[in-house]
Design a protein around this motif. Structure first.
Motif, PDB file in Angstrom:
ATOM      1  N   ILE A   1      80.518   0.005 -11.091  1.00 46.28           N
ATOM      2  CA  ILE A   1      79.431  -1.036 -10.944  1.00 46.28           C
ATOM      3  C   ILE A   1      78.288  -0.784  -9.932  1.00 46.28           C
ATOM      4  CG2 ILE A   1      79.355  -3.601 -10.819  1.00 46.28           C
ATOM      5  CD1 ILE A   1      82.216  -3.916 -11.401  1.00 46.28           C
TER       6      ILE A   1
ATOM      7  N   ARG B   1      80.791  -6.274 -17.990  1.00 40.02           N
ATOM      8  CA  ARG B   1      81.525  -5.572 -17.715  1.00 40.02           C
ATOM      9  C   ARG B   1      82.569  -4.894 -18.702  1.00 40.02           C
ATOM     10  NH1 ARG B   1      81.172  -9.605 -14.004  1.00 40.02           N
ATOM     11  NH2 ARG B   1      81.914  -9.168 -11.992  1.00 40.02           N
ATOM     12  N   LEU B   2      81.871  -5.251 -20.011  1.00 37.87           N
ATOM     13  CA  LEU B   2      82.423  -4.534 -21.042  1.00 37.87           C
ATOM     14  C   LEU B   2      81.629  -3.430 -21.650  1.00 37.87           C
ATOM     15  CD1 LEU B   2      84.775  -4.919 -23.399  1.00 37.87           C
ATOM     16  CD2 LEU B   2      83.022  -6.258 -24.708  1.00 37.87           C
ATOM     17  N   GLY B   3      81.596  -2.347 -21.123  1.00 38.58           N
ATOM     18  CA  GLY B   3      80.798  -1.147 -21.298  1.00 38.58           C
ATOM     19  C   GLY B   3      80.723  -0.709 -22.774  1.00 38.58           C
TER      20      GLY B   3
ATOM     21  N   PHE C   1      87.285 -13.253 -13.497  1.00 40.45           N
ATOM     22  CA  PHE C   1      86.789 -11.931 -12.999  1.00 40.45           C
ATOM     23  C   PHE C   1      87.698 -11.431 -11.997  1.00 40.45           C
ATOM     24  CE2 PHE C   1      82.727 -14.304 -14.102  1.00 40.45           C
ATOM     25  CZ  PHE C   1      82.388 -13.557 -15.132  1.00 40.45           C
TER      26      PHE C   1
ATOM     27  N   VAL D   1      89.607  -6.560 -19.837  1.00 38.51           N
ATOM     28  CA  VAL D   1      88.729  -5.148 -19.651  1.00 38.51           C
ATOM     29  C   VAL D   1      89.344  -4.315 -18.436  1.00 38.51           C
ATOM     30  CG1 VAL D   1      86.533  -4.414 -19.446  1.00 38.51           C
ATOM     31  CG2 VAL D   1      86.995  -6.572 -20.594  1.00 38.51           C
TER      32      VAL D   1
ATOM     33  N   LEU E   1      89.030  -5.686 -14.501  1.00 40.94           N
ATOM     34  CA  LEU E   1      87.702  -6.066 -14.420  1.00 40.94           C
ATOM     35  C   LEU E   1      87.571  -7.535 -14.889  1.00 40.94           C
ATOM     36  CD1 LEU E   1      85.507  -4.347 -13.414  1.00 40.94           C
ATOM     37  CD2 LEU E   1      84.875  -3.496 -15.722  1.00 40.94           C
ATOM     38  N   CYS E   2      87.977  -7.926 -16.043  1.00 42.41           N
ATOM     39  CA  CYS E   2      87.779  -9.175 -16.234  1.00 42.41           C
ATOM     40  C   CYS E   2      88.759  -9.520 -17.240  1.00 42.41           C
ATOM     41  CB  CYS E   2      86.467  -9.846 -16.505  1.00 42.41           C
ATOM     42  SG  CYS E   2      85.711  -9.342 -18.387  1.00 42.41           S
TER      43      CYS E   2
ATOM     44  N   PHE F   1      76.604  -0.296 -18.917  1.00 41.12           N
ATOM     45  CA  PHE F   1      77.496  -1.115 -18.310  1.00 41.12           C
ATOM     46  C   PHE F   1      76.902  -1.608 -16.732  1.00 41.12           C
ATOM     47  CE2 PHE F   1      80.740  -0.439 -14.949  1.00 41.12           C
ATOM     48  CZ  PHE F   1      81.827  -1.205 -15.249  1.00 41.12           C
ATOM     49  N   GLY F   2      77.341  -2.657 -16.424  1.00 40.86           N
ATOM     50  CA  GLY F   2      76.857  -3.187 -15.288  1.00 40.86           C
ATOM     51  C   GLY F   2      75.388  -3.480 -15.049  1.00 40.86           C
TER      52      GLY F   2
ATOM     53  N   LEU G   1      89.463 -12.129 -20.657  1.00 36.76           N
ATOM     54  CA  LEU G   1      88.875 -13.220 -21.527  1.00 36.76           C
ATOM     55  C   LEU G   1      90.195 -13.938 -22.285  1.00 36.76           C
ATOM     56  CD1 LEU G   1      86.023 -10.760 -23.210  1.00 36.76           C
ATOM     57  CD2 LEU G   1      85.882 -12.496 -21.005  1.00 36.76           C
TER      58      LEU G   1
ATOM     59  N   ALA H   1      84.351   0.753 -23.974  1.00 34.74           N
ATOM     60  CA  ALA H   1      85.265   0.284 -22.957  1.00 34.74           C
ATOM     61  C   ALA H   1      86.861   0.142 -23.197  1.00 34.74           C
ATOM     62  CB  ALA H   1      84.910  -1.054 -22.442  1.00 34.74           C
TER      63      ALA H   1
ATOM     64  N   SER I   1      85.113  -0.432 -10.653  1.00 34.36           N
ATOM     65  CA  SER I   1      84.525   0.464 -11.886  1.00 34.36           C
ATOM     66  C   SER I   1      85.314  -0.168 -13.205  1.00 34.36           C
ATOM     67  CB  SER I   1      85.007   1.809 -11.418  1.00 34.36           C
ATOM     68  OG  SER I   1      86.392   1.917 -11.494  1.00 34.36           O
ATOM     69  N   GLY I   2      84.507   0.476 -13.990  1.00 33.46           N
ATOM     70  CA  GLY I   2      85.014   0.393 -15.614  1.00 33.46           C
ATOM     71  C   GLY I   2      85.601   1.639 -16.372  1.00 33.46           C
TER      72      GLY I   2
END
Lengths: 164, 164
Positions: free
Chosen positions: A160, B13-15, A141, A71, A113-114, B151-152, A116, A17, A146-147
């Protein structure tokens, strides 16, 4: 192929990621793109981050001892490139997106995406990089659907799944 | 949502790439599925691995101090599930695929995207997991043409771009 070329070729096979790591505090505000983030402990919630010791971010993070791991979503390719560019100062990088503030005062990317919010627990050096053990104190969040992944020297978007 | 649920939701969420970590030595042969692997240092070539302290693999790795990180290809979904299953003994897990031996004596998955033969340098504990700093001593590339990502809460396949 030299050993270091071989290692780089192995590393592009290890997909990851893409994140923007930010910090703010007594040593100033800074941010970089990083894919070397991984899950560490569930209790307490902690993640690992590896940072190059030759970059400016390393000293700033060591001094501030707090950060935000943002992320990235699939639409953040250009932002990822900008935060990885040595030609752009911190102020120019942050000027390219909207930010809010985590409880620890570090910048959270609006639309990530999120995000932390973390406190740096321990720092240990290995070769060219340092490992930061980061305790996760706050989680937000975002709306991204999508990632953004890096694999095979290219970006990829992963949607996702509906049932996630 | 509890804090631990929130952390799990952040972590999907962290692929991450999916890998099978193997070891062999005085403490025996064992293998697990792990996605908490990330690049650490370029010189010396090193990666990080986070392992749950409550699992059998933790003690075996601590004793053997050598391992192989097998980066999985897109076709290895079932193998990934098997090496993550608590119902399968090590011998059953290894029986489900073909293996060769790395120079350090650890099992390399035939057909992996790549295999990294490593020596464990340092081990440090944080909460539920330990961080293994792994020095990469040998690299082998396999024939896989895609990578397996998580992921997801789902697996995804990423094709290797032609120009990689």
């Amino acid at each position: 192929m030299t050993d270091s070329e071989k290692f780089r070729d192995a590393m592009w096979r290890l997909g990851a990621a893409v994140n923007i790591i930010t910090t703010d505090g007594a040593a100033g505000r800074h941010g970089i793109t990083a894919s070397a983030v991984c899950r560490l402990s569930d209790d307490p919630a902690a993640v690992l981050l590896s940072v190059n010791r030759s970059g400016q971010m390393h000293g700033v993070l060591r001094a501030n001892r707090k950060l935000c791991i943002n992320v990235l979503g699939g639409e953040h390719e250009e932002l990822s490139n900008n935060f990885a560019s040595r030609r752009l100062e911190a102020s120019e990088r942050f000027g390219m997106a909207a930010w809010e503030e985590m409880e620890n005062g570090t910048p959270a990317l609006v639309g990530a995406l999120c995000s932390l919010g973390c406190r740096v627990d321990t720092i240990s050096e290995t070769g060219t990089h340092s490992v930061f053990v980061c305790h996760v104190e706050e989680i937000r969040f975002g709306p991204a659907q999508s990632g953004l992944m890096h694999f095979g020297r290219r970006y990829h978007r992963l949607a996702i799944p509906e049932a996630a």
